[in-house]
Design a protein around this motif. Structure first.
Motif, PDB file in Angstrom:
ATOM      1  N   MET A 188       0.835  -1.216   0.000  1.00 35.53           N
ATOM      2  CA  MET A 188       0.000   0.000   0.000  1.00 35.53           C
ATOM      3  C   MET A 188       0.871   1.269   0.000  1.00 35.53           C
ATOM      4  O   MET A 188       0.620   2.199  -0.743  1.00 35.53           O
ATOM      5  CB  MET A 188      -0.901  -0.020   1.251  1.00 35.53           C
ATOM      6  N   ILE A 189       1.913   1.251   0.858  1.00 34.13           N
ATOM      7  CA  ILE A 189       2.812   2.413   0.910  1.00 34.13           C
ATOM      8  C   ILE A 189       3.529   2.568  -0.430  1.00 34.13           C
ATOM      9  O   ILE A 189       3.745   3.684  -0.914  1.00 34.13           O
ATOM     10  CB  ILE A 189       3.828   2.258   2.066  1.00 34.13           C
ATOM     11  N   ALA A 190       3.852   1.415  -1.037  1.00 33.75           N
ATOM     12  CA  ALA A 190       4.524   1.472  -2.341  1.00 33.75           C
ATOM     13  C   ALA A 190       3.653   2.209  -3.358  1.00 33.75           C
ATOM     14  O   ALA A 190       4.142   3.055  -4.118  1.00 33.75           O
ATOM     15  CB  ALA A 190       4.812   0.058  -2.826  1.00 33.75           C
ATOM     16  N   LEU A 191       2.356   1.923  -3.354  1.00 30.09           N
ATOM     17  CA  LEU A 191       1.460   2.583  -4.314  1.00 30.09           C
ATOM     18  C   LEU A 191       1.256   4.046  -3.940  1.00 30.09           C
ATOM     19  O   LEU A 191       1.234   4.917  -4.814  1.00 30.09           O
ATOM     20  CB  LEU A 191       0.110   1.848  -4.362  1.00 30.09           C
ATOM     21  N   LEU A 192       1.104   4.303  -2.634  1.00 29.68           N
ATOM     22  CA  LEU A 192       0.917   5.702  -2.202  1.00 29.68           C
ATOM     23  C   LEU A 192       2.124   6.563  -2.570  1.00 29.68           C
ATOM     24  O   LEU A 192       1.998   7.754  -2.840  1.00 29.68           O
ATOM     25  CB  LEU A 192       0.690   5.753  -0.690  1.00 29.68           C
ATOM     26  N   SER A 193       3.308   5.933  -2.582  1.00 32.45           N
ATOM     27  CA  SER A 193       4.527   6.709  -2.873  1.00 32.45           C
ATOM     28  C   SER A 193       4.510   7.286  -4.288  1.00 32.45           C
ATOM     29  O   SER A 193       5.267   8.210  -4.589  1.00 32.45           O
ATOM     30  CB  SER A 193       5.762   5.821  -2.706  1.00 32.45           C
ATOM     31  N   LEU A 194       3.649   6.755  -5.146  1.00 33.56           N
ATOM     32  CA  LEU A 194       3.580   7.269  -6.522  1.00 33.56           C
ATOM     33  C   LEU A 194       2.995   8.687  -6.569  1.00 33.56           C
ATOM     34  O   LEU A 194       3.069   9.357  -7.596  1.00 33.56           O
ATOM     35  CB  LEU A 194       2.758   6.322  -7.402  1.00 33.56           C
ATOM     36  N   VAL A 195       2.431   9.111  -5.445  1.00 35.13           N
ATOM     37  CA  VAL A 195       1.924  10.500  -5.385  1.00 35.13           C
ATOM     38  C   VAL A 195       3.092  11.482  -5.537  1.00 35.13           C
ATOM     39  O   VAL A 195       2.937  12.545  -6.148  1.00 35.13           O
ATOM     40  CB  VAL A 195       1.180  10.733  -4.046  1.00 35.13           C
ATOM     41  N   PHE A 196       4.260  11.127  -5.005  1.00 33.14           N
ATOM     42  CA  PHE A 196       5.418  12.034  -5.094  1.00 33.14           C
ATOM     43  C   PHE A 196       5.796  12.336  -6.553  1.00 33.14           C
ATOM     44  O   PHE A 196       5.888  13.506  -6.929  1.00 33.14           O
ATOM     45  CB  PHE A 196       6.618  11.460  -4.345  1.00 33.14           C
ATOM     46  N   PRO A 197       6.033  11.311  -7.382  1.00 33.02           N
ATOM     47  CA  PRO A 197       6.359  11.638  -8.775  1.00 33.02           C
ATOM     48  C   PRO A 197       5.248  12.384  -9.504  1.00 33.02           C
ATOM     49  O   PRO A 197       5.532  13.264 -10.344  1.00 33.02           O
ATOM     50  CB  PRO A 197       6.621  10.277  -9.434  1.00 33.02           C
TER      51      PRO A 197
ATOM     52  N   VAL B 274      11.091  -0.065  -2.931  1.00 31.18           N
ATOM     53  CA  VAL B 274      11.924   0.386  -1.800  1.00 31.18           C
ATOM     54  C   VAL B 274      11.059   1.115  -0.777  1.00 31.18           C
ATOM     55  O   VAL B 274      11.189   0.894   0.435  1.00 31.18           O
ATOM     56  CB  VAL B 274      13.076   1.284  -2.313  1.00 31.18           C
ATOM     57  N   TYR B 275      10.151   1.977  -1.253  1.00 29.01           N
ATOM     58  CA  TYR B 275       9.233   2.648  -0.322  1.00 29.01           C
ATOM     59  C   TYR B 275       8.390   1.628   0.443  1.00 29.01           C
ATOM     60  O   TYR B 275       8.082   1.808   1.613  1.00 29.01           O
ATOM     61  CB  TYR B 275       8.284   3.581  -1.090  1.00 29.01           C
ATOM     62  N   GLY B 276       8.014   0.555  -0.246  1.00 28.96           N
ATOM     63  CA  GLY B 276       7.127  -0.435   0.367  1.00 28.96           C
ATOM     64  C   GLY B 276       7.851  -1.475   1.186  1.00 28.96           C
ATOM     65  O   GLY B 276       7.233  -2.472   1.594  1.00 28.96           O
ATOM     66  N   GLY B 277       9.152  -1.328   1.407  1.00 26.40           N
ATOM     67  CA  GLY B 277       9.887  -2.270   2.254  1.00 26.40           C
ATOM     68  C   GLY B 277      10.449  -3.452   1.496  1.00 26.40           C
ATOM     69  O   GLY B 277      10.676  -4.504   2.092  1.00 26.40           O
ATOM     70  N   ARG B 278      10.642  -3.325   0.200  1.00 30.39           N
ATOM     71  CA  ARG B 278      11.260  -4.364  -0.651  1.00 30.39           C
ATOM     72  C   ARG B 278      10.522  -5.702  -0.559  1.00 30.39           C
ATOM     73  O   ARG B 278      11.123  -6.761  -0.454  1.00 30.39           O
ATOM     74  CB  ARG B 278      12.735  -4.567  -0.269  1.00 30.39           C
TER      75      ARG B 278
ATOM     76  N   PHE C 260       8.558  -6.703  -3.031  1.00 33.55           N
ATOM     77  CA  PHE C 260       8.444  -7.126  -4.442  1.00 33.55           C
ATOM     78  C   PHE C 260       7.019  -7.535  -4.802  1.00 33.55           C
ATOM     79  O   PHE C 260       6.805  -8.496  -5.556  1.00 33.55           O
ATOM     80  CB  PHE C 260       9.415  -8.265  -4.764  1.00 33.55           C
ATOM     81  N   SER C 261       6.057  -6.795  -4.292  1.00 33.17           N
ATOM     82  CA  SER C 261       4.655  -7.112  -4.593  1.00 33.17           C
ATOM     83  C   SER C 261       4.391  -6.932  -6.094  1.00 33.17           C
ATOM     84  O   SER C 261       4.738  -5.895  -6.675  1.00 33.17           O
ATOM     85  CB  SER C 261       3.738  -6.172  -3.811  1.00 33.17           C
ATOM     86  N   PRO C 262       3.755  -7.927  -6.742  1.00 34.01           N
ATOM     87  CA  PRO C 262       3.470  -7.781  -8.172  1.00 34.01           C
ATOM     88  C   PRO C 262       2.411  -6.723  -8.475  1.00 34.01           C
ATOM     89  O   PRO C 262       2.226  -6.348  -9.637  1.00 34.01           O
ATOM     90  CB  PRO C 262       2.979  -9.182  -8.570  1.00 34.01           C
ATOM     91  N   VAL C 263       1.745  -6.250  -7.429  1.00 34.31           N
ATOM     92  CA  VAL C 263       0.734  -5.199  -7.641  1.00 34.31           C
ATOM     93  C   VAL C 263       1.400  -3.911  -8.141  1.00 34.31           C
ATOM     94  O   VAL C 263       0.816  -3.160  -8.922  1.00 34.31           O
ATOM     95  CB  VAL C 263      -0.036  -4.939  -6.316  1.00 34.31           C
ATOM     96  N   VAL C 264       2.642  -3.676  -7.693  1.00 32.36           N
ATOM     97  CA  VAL C 264       3.312  -2.405  -8.021  1.00 32.36           C
ATOM     98  C   VAL C 264       3.548  -2.247  -9.534  1.00 32.36           C
ATOM     99  O   VAL C 264       3.094  -1.272 -10.135  1.00 32.36           O
ATOM    100  CB  VAL C 264       4.617  -2.258  -7.209  1.00 32.36           C
ATOM    101  N   PRO C 265       4.240  -3.195 -10.187  1.00 33.05           N
ATOM    102  CA  PRO C 265       4.419  -3.010 -11.639  1.00 33.05           C
ATOM    103  C   PRO C 265       3.102  -3.016 -12.405  1.00 33.05           C
ATOM    104  O   PRO C 265       2.970  -2.306 -13.414  1.00 33.05           O
ATOM    105  CB  PRO C 265       5.299  -4.199 -12.056  1.00 33.05           C
ATOM    106  N   ALA C 266       2.119  -3.792 -11.913  1.00 31.79           N
ATOM    107  CA  ALA C 266       0.821  -3.808 -12.594  1.00 31.79           C
ATOM    108  C   ALA C 266       0.150  -2.439 -12.495  1.00 31.79           C
ATOM    109  O   ALA C 266      -0.383  -1.922 -13.489  1.00 31.79           O
ATOM    110  CB  ALA C 266      -0.068  -4.891 -11.987  1.00 31.79           C
TER     111      ALA C 266
END
Lengths: 145, 470
Positions: free
Chosen positions: B1-10, B182-186, B188-194
């Motif tokens: 979840m944090i990994a996806l939220l981090s996309l707000v920064f870019p 890296v934001y999500g704690g490494r 490697f969730s496949p949700v991120v690239p999807a």
């Protein structure tokens, strides 16, 4: 279409606009059905299964390690290449390379598609069996010079 | 979840820097915002991936360091925006789009929303079928993202030992995925690239519809969006997690900005394309050539080069010093390459397949090129379109020639090469080609600034009924 077309746009634009919207929706509906069928069939590469299968090995190898690879499947064939690529993905960030690319004393992953004498298979390649994780997954150590 | 939220920064980085660059038309209201949202994703994702890669190479790719760098970029953009803001607000006569909302426009926007929801469903189902992506996605792009995200393992991503996974390929898409991991704690969730693949697809749709909305109002924007979504090959590709979808966004953004014209930011986006795939480098150079040889293009050439230069320099550093593995096409020597290019039978095979693969971009009853041609015929073509857009059309022709030449030059079996790559190459340029074709149409209604309309009404002494507001 009568008043609508006359009030807001020429007939030809109204006709083309309607056709574009309807045909696009039809094309997407068709693709939506096909994508659903693919989703029911599942991952043709079974990557998640490989990740789960190789997970126990990860604890034995540091994240930045270079690890060799030995298999009964030839990587020159599609099936063997798929098995190698999937194992490489599952083990990353560890770098999986052919067994010849590992220094003496280094670790080598054994990834087999069928039961066999893993110790003997490794010995033929100059490898010593370290641990059998079951399911065709073993860990070897390359003999020191 | 944090990994996806981090996309707000870019996304925030892209939003403030696109706004600060003053690249977009000063008028246009909601239409400009749609375009800006799409461009923000392109710029922000590109910049963040580059920052991450540099930090990974320096051994500093930790979440707090990343966050600090990205917040600094947002703050820097905000400062530039504040300085430029007062002058720009004074020069911006009206916030609203000059185009009126009509009933037909509203209905088509509803149709576009329905089609977009269907497309989103297709992406979800594609991801459900292959959560880690199709073969190239997990064997090249997501694999290298894992290396980049691994603590101290970034060199694995460019190791010559990755022979079959193309260590010479640029790392733009992989870096963005790694950054979120890296934001999500490494984990490697496949949700991120999807999810990142889905966002690239959405951003492309926003750039196409936003550009057409700015240029021709809501009716043309909705039509353009529908035409893009009729390219079922492109929609199906979004969920595969291939880097061709991000590349299509950069091509489309660069083309739209050249048409705007905002050549400086167009150069930046073409440069970011070069950080995603080798074809991006080819496209950046092809655009440069097309601008240089056309009269209208030469006016934009210098600013385009200024935007392109830093990223081109970085790409060259990457190619020469970081991932110097030679591309297989160039390993065979000049003589063999020339022999391949001079073989007429090979050209026959390639051109025959080009026609077939182009036809396969969409279904026969809703082919995107046929629908785009129908829109052009219905609306008519603007008088100055040829002069204004010639450089873009020339670039597409040259890019097609580059694609075909590279397919011929690669040492793999020609039929296998065509079967496994030509459809994806066509998808890279399809959205950009569609939007550049649709920018040639005669807008459905002449834009009438409301201030002029009201002045005319006052002058005539009559109370005119204003069109409904959006």
């Amino acid at each position: 279409m009568g008043n609508f077309a006359q009030d807001v746009m020429p007939n030809r634009i109204a006709a083309v606009s309607t056709a574009v919207a309807v045909l696009t929706a039809a094309a997407l509906l068709n693709l939506f059905d096909r994508a659903g069928e693919q989703a029911r069939q599942g991952d043709p590469y079974a990557i998640q299964r490989q990740i789960d299968r190789l997970r126990p090995v990860l604890q034995e190898l540091p994240p930045s390690a270079r690890v060799g690879y030995l298999s009964d499947l030839d990587t020159a064939d599609t099936r063997g290449l798929l098995a190698f690529d999937a194992a490489r993905y599952a083990l990353a960030p560890r770098l999986l390379v052919p067994a010849a690319g590992v220094d003496p004393g280094g670790r080598v992953l054994g990834n087999f598609s069928a039961p066999r004498d893993f110790s003997e298979a490794g010995a033929r390649a100059g490898l010593t069996l370290q641990k059998d994780f079951g399911n065709g997954v073993v860990l070897y150590r390359k003999a020191a010079r | 979840m944090i990994a996806l939220l981090s996309l707000v920064f870019p996304l925030a980085i892209g939003w403030v820097w696109v706004e600060a660059s003053a690249a977009l038309p000063p008028r246009g209201g909601w239409a400009v915002r749609i375009l800006q949202a799409g461009l923000a994703a392109a710029v922000g994702f590109g910049v963040s991936s580059l920052v991450f890669l540099l930090l990974a190479m320096a051994g500093l790719a930790k979440a707090p360091v990343l966050a600090a760098c990205e917040l600094a970029l947002i703050a820097g953009g905000a400062v530039c925006l504040r300085r430029a803001g007062a002058a720009r607000r004074a020069s911006r006569p009206a916030g609203e789009s000059p185009y009126r909302w009509t009933l037909a426009g509203r209905l088509l926007v509803v149709a576009l929303c329905v089609c977009s929801l269907l497309a989103a469903g297709i992406v979800v189902r594609t991801v459900a079928a292959a959560p880690h992506g199709k073969w190239d996605a997990w064997a090249i792009w997501n694999l290298r993202a894992r290396y980049l995200a691994g603590d101290g393992a970034w060199q694995h991503g460019v190791s010559p030992l990755l022979a079959q996974s193309h260590p010479e390929y640029p790392l733009g898409t992989s870096s963005l995925i790694a950054r979120a991991w890296v934001y999500g704690g490494r984990d490697f969730s496949p949700v991120v690239p999807a999810a990142i693949g889905g966002l690239y697809g959405l951003a492309t749709l926003l750039v196409v519809t936003g550009a057409l909305a700015v240029f021709g109002g809501p009716l043309l924007a909705a039509l353009g969006g529908c035409v893009l979504l009729s390219a079922t090959g492109w929609v199906a590709a979004i969920g595969t997690q291939y880097a061709d979808v991000p590349l299509a966004l950069y091509f489309t953004s660069a083309v739209v900005l050249l048409a705007a014209p905002s050549p400086l930011l167009a150069g930046v986006l073409a440069g970011l394309a070069a950080t995603v795939k080798n074809e991006g480098l080819a496209f950046a150079l092809v655009l440069l050539l097309a601008l240089a040889v056309t009269r209208a293009g030469r006016k934009s050439l210098i600013r385009y080069c200024l935007g392109l230069a830093p990223l081109l320099a970085w790409t060259l550093v990457f190619k020469l010093a970081i991932a110097p593995a030679a591309d297989p096409a160039f390993r065979q020597g000049l003589g063999a390459m020339l022999r391949e290019l001079a073989d007429p039978s090979a050209w026959g095979v390639v051109l025959g397949n080009l026609a077939g693969q182009t036809w396969a971009l969409g279904p026969w009853y809703a082919h995107p090129l046929v629908l785009a041609a129908a829109v052009l015929l219905a609306f008519g073509v603007r008088e100055r379109a040829r002069e204004e857009l010639l450089s873009l059309w020339l670039a597409f022709g040259l890019m097609l020639a580059v694609y075909l030449a590279v397919i011929l030059l690669l040492p793999a079996d020609l039929n296998w090469q065509i079967e496994t790559s030509m459809d994806r190459l066509l998808l890279q340029i399809l959205p950009a080609a569609l939007v550049s074709a649709l920018l040639a149409v005669q807008p459905p209604a002449r834009p009438v600034p409301k201030s002029e309309e009201q002045a005319a009404a006052r002058a005539s002494g009559k109370r005119r009924r204003l069109p409904p507001r959006p």
